[in-house]
Design a protein around this motif. Structure first.
Motif, PDB file in Angstrom:
ATOM      1  N   ASN A  20      -2.415   9.930   6.134  1.00  0.00           N
ATOM      2  CA  ASN A  20      -3.143   9.822   5.667  1.00  0.00           C
ATOM      3  C   ASN A  20      -4.090  10.900   5.419  1.00  0.00           C
ATOM      4  OD1 ASN A  20      -6.566   8.517   6.297  1.00  0.00           O
ATOM      5  ND2 ASN A  20      -5.990   7.236   5.097  1.00  0.00           N
ATOM      6  N   ILE A  66     -14.507   1.879   9.020  1.00  0.00           N
ATOM      7  CA  ILE A  66     -14.214   3.058   8.314  1.00  0.00           C
ATOM      8  C   ILE A  66     -13.006   2.689   7.514  1.00  0.00           C
ATOM      9  CG2 ILE A  66     -14.644   4.020  10.109  1.00  0.00           C
ATOM     10  CD1 ILE A  66     -11.540   4.180  11.339  1.00  0.00           C
ATOM     11  N   HIS A  67     -13.112   3.180   6.310  1.00  0.00           N
ATOM     12  CA  HIS A  67     -12.004   3.105   5.082  1.00  0.00           C
ATOM     13  C   HIS A  67     -10.663   4.501   6.114  1.00  0.00           C
ATOM     14  CE1 HIS A  67     -14.951   2.632   3.279  1.00  0.00           C
ATOM     15  NE2 HIS A  67     -16.070   3.219   3.283  1.00  0.00           N
ATOM     16  N   ASP A  68      -9.532   3.096   6.323  1.00  0.00           N
ATOM     17  CA  ASP A  68      -8.350   3.810   6.111  1.00  0.00           C
ATOM     18  C   ASP A  68      -7.747   3.852   5.098  1.00  0.00           C
ATOM     19  OD1 ASP A  68      -6.816   0.287   7.251  1.00  0.00           O
ATOM     20  OD2 ASP A  68      -8.032   0.550   5.550  1.00  0.00           O
ATOM     21  N   GLU A  69      -7.876   3.428   4.372  1.00  0.00           N
ATOM     22  CA  GLU A  69      -6.857   3.844   2.863  1.00  0.00           C
ATOM     23  C   GLU A  69      -7.742   4.358   2.220  1.00  0.00           C
ATOM     24  OE1 GLU A  69      -7.634   0.111   0.572  1.00  0.00           O
ATOM     25  OE2 GLU A  69      -6.278  -1.193   1.959  1.00  0.00           O
ATOM     26  N   LEU A  70      -6.051   5.186   1.826  1.00  0.00           N
ATOM     27  CA  LEU A  70      -5.967   6.704   0.063  1.00  0.00           C
ATOM     28  C   LEU A  70      -7.243   6.386  -0.489  1.00  0.00           C
ATOM     29  CD1 LEU A  70      -3.515   8.234   0.846  1.00  0.00           C
ATOM     30  CD2 LEU A  70      -4.824   8.803   2.196  1.00  0.00           C
ATOM     31  N   PHE A  85      -4.006  15.105  -2.441  1.00  0.00           N
ATOM     32  CA  PHE A  85      -4.631  15.084  -3.250  1.00  0.00           C
ATOM     33  C   PHE A  85      -5.808  15.729  -4.196  1.00  0.00           C
ATOM     34  CE2 PHE A  85      -3.598   9.769  -2.358  1.00  0.00           C
ATOM     35  CZ  PHE A  85      -2.225  10.024  -3.141  1.00  0.00           C
ATOM     36  N   ASN A 110      -2.347  -4.999  -1.954  1.00  0.00           N
ATOM     37  CA  ASN A 110      -2.427  -4.943  -0.640  1.00  0.00           C
ATOM     38  C   ASN A 110      -3.601  -5.487   0.005  1.00  0.00           C
ATOM     39  OD1 ASN A 110      -3.293  -3.171   1.920  1.00  0.00           O
ATOM     40  ND2 ASN A 110      -4.652  -2.435   0.295  1.00  0.00           N
ATOM     41  N   TRP A 111      -4.700  -6.559  -0.867  1.00  0.00           N
ATOM     42  CA  TRP A 111      -5.873  -5.619  -0.122  1.00  0.00           C
ATOM     43  C   TRP A 111      -5.826  -7.620  -0.212  1.00  0.00           C
ATOM     44  CZ3 TRP A 111      -8.035  -2.926  -4.875  1.00  0.00           C
ATOM     45  CH2 TRP A 111      -8.624  -1.599  -4.173  1.00  0.00           C
ATOM     46  N   TRP A 142     -19.124   7.211  -1.313  1.00  0.00           N
ATOM     47  CA  TRP A 142     -17.693   6.517  -1.066  1.00  0.00           C
ATOM     48  C   TRP A 142     -16.981   5.432  -2.091  1.00  0.00           C
ATOM     49  CZ3 TRP A 142     -16.072   1.204  -0.499  1.00  0.00           C
ATOM     50  CH2 TRP A 142     -14.677   1.368  -0.101  1.00  0.00           C
ATOM     51  N   MET A 188      -1.585  13.180   3.319  1.00  0.00           N
ATOM     52  CA  MET A 188      -2.171  12.131   1.929  1.00  0.00           C
ATOM     53  C   MET A 188      -3.084  12.586   1.322  1.00  0.00           C
ATOM     54  SD  MET A 188       0.791  11.627   0.996  1.00  0.00           S
ATOM     55  CE  MET A 188       0.776  10.048  -0.617  1.00  0.00           C
ATOM     56  N   LYS A 189      -3.818  13.073   1.745  1.00  0.00           N
ATOM     57  CA  LYS A 189      -5.208  13.211   1.394  1.00  0.00           C
ATOM     58  C   LYS A 189      -6.162  15.053   1.102  1.00  0.00           C
ATOM     59  CE  LYS A 189      -8.432  10.300   4.704  1.00  0.00           C
ATOM     60  NZ  LYS A 189      -9.318   9.621   5.267  1.00  0.00           N
ATOM     61  N   ARG A 205       0.950  -1.264  -0.069  1.00  0.00           N
ATOM     62  CA  ARG A 205      -0.464  -0.287  -0.063  1.00  0.00           C
ATOM     63  C   ARG A 205       0.985   1.320   0.079  1.00  0.00           C
ATOM     64  NH1 ARG A 205      -3.646   2.271   4.208  1.00  0.00           N
ATOM     65  NH2 ARG A 205      -3.213   0.475   5.730  1.00  0.00           N
ATOM     66  N   ILE A 257      -6.981   9.618  10.294  1.00  0.00           N
ATOM     67  CA  ILE A 257      -6.367   8.016  10.814  1.00  0.00           C
ATOM     68  C   ILE A 257      -4.760   8.183  11.219  1.00  0.00           C
ATOM     69  CG2 ILE A 257      -6.154   5.908   9.438  1.00  0.00           C
ATOM     70  CD1 ILE A 257      -8.593   6.435   8.753  1.00  0.00           C
ATOM     71  N   TYR A 278     -12.625  11.937   0.598  1.00  0.00           N
ATOM     72  CA  TYR A 278     -12.066  12.080   1.492  1.00  0.00           C
ATOM     73  C   TYR A 278     -12.870  13.158   2.540  1.00  0.00           C
ATOM     74  CZ  TYR A 278      -7.975  10.149  -1.082  1.00  0.00           C
ATOM     75  OH  TYR A 278      -7.227   9.601  -1.757  1.00  0.00           O
ATOM     76  N   TYR A 281      -2.146  -1.411  -5.453  1.00  0.00           N
ATOM     77  CA  TYR A 281      -3.284  -2.532  -3.738  1.00  0.00           C
ATOM     78  C   TYR A 281      -3.837  -2.663  -3.969  1.00  0.00           C
ATOM     79  CZ  TYR A 281      -4.495   2.223  -1.590  1.00  0.00           C
ATOM     80  OH  TYR A 281      -3.569   3.714  -0.745  1.00  0.00           O
TER      81      TYR A 281
END
Lengths: 215, 10
Positions: free
Chosen positions: A60, B6-10, A67, A167-168, A122, A63-64, A5, A56, A48, A164
């Motif tokens: 986090n 919760i969405h802990d990823e970007l 972006f 990562n998953w 989301w 970076m948000k 990730r 978090i 976001y 990613y």
């Protein structure tokens, strides 16, 4: 956080830095699809919404912010900056991206984690991100030869979601109760859309020739 | 009942 990730986030950040470099260094946005950039700005704004409600980590949050600010700055620059907007390929960037918006939102209303405002937006951002690159790929096919920075931008953008997926897979095997089906399936579709670009990018790199996507 | 995700990823 895991290495896959983190590597993915760094590639995503790199793609944005490469795009910013191209626009500010060459003062040109030729070969860049404004529609894709608008869709990405929407992706980040929709995803976001929890920026100020769910903390978090510092990483986090930063970076948000990066972006959101970078994607809106790129759209603003391509629309308003007198020098940059002159080089926008308006007549080539004709993908009807409103369909992508409508389809993603409709799907988000049907398939989401929970039928709440935040979760619907989301899921919308996840589906929209999967297809947001389409106007850009169509523009690259139409504009013939692709300059290096634009090619690198698209390459890193495609590579980030591939990491990613790793990562998953990693989280699936290391965490209990881990399930991110919406993001995972959407991420697979997103990465698959880059497949032919990756192929021609690899060919151009192997033969050391200019990147050219067949029309 | 798994905790709300919760969405802990970007």
């Amino acid at each position: 956080m895991n290495i896959f990730r983190f590597a993915g986030d760094m590639m995503h950040l790199t793609s944005i830095l490469v795009l910013l470099l191209k626009i500010y260094a060459t003062k040109s946005c030729s070969g860049i699809s404004l529609k894709t950039q608008e869709l990405y700005a929407l992706v980040f704004l929709a995803r976001y919404l929890d920026l100020f409600t769910d903390f978090i980590s510092v990483y986090n949050t930063i970076m948000k912010l990066v972006f959101i600010v970078s994607s809106t700055a790129i759209v603003w620059c391509m629309k308003r900056d007198r020098v940059v907007r002159r080089s926008y390929d308006k007549q080539l960037d004709t993908f009807r991206h409103y369909f992508l918006l409508a389809a993603s939102f409709a799907l988000a209303l049907l398939v989401n984690e929970k039928f709440t405002f935040q979760e619907i937006f989301w899921a919308f951002s996840i589906y929209l991100e999967a297809v947001a690159i389409l106007p850009q790929l169509v523009l690259l096919q139409r504009s013939g030869n692709v300059d290096n920075l634009t090619g690198q931008y698209v390459f890193f953008l495609g590579a980030y979601r591939a990491f990613y997926i790793l990562n998953w897979i990693y989280r699936y095997f290391t965490e209990t109760h881990f399930s991110r089906w919406i993001a995972c399936i959407s991420g697979l579709v997103q990465t698959a859309l880059y497949a032919d670009f990756f192929y021609y990018y690899y060919i151009s790199w192997k033969n050391n020739t200019k990147l050219k996507l067949p029309a | 009942e798994p905790e709300p995700k919760i969405h802990d990823e970007l």
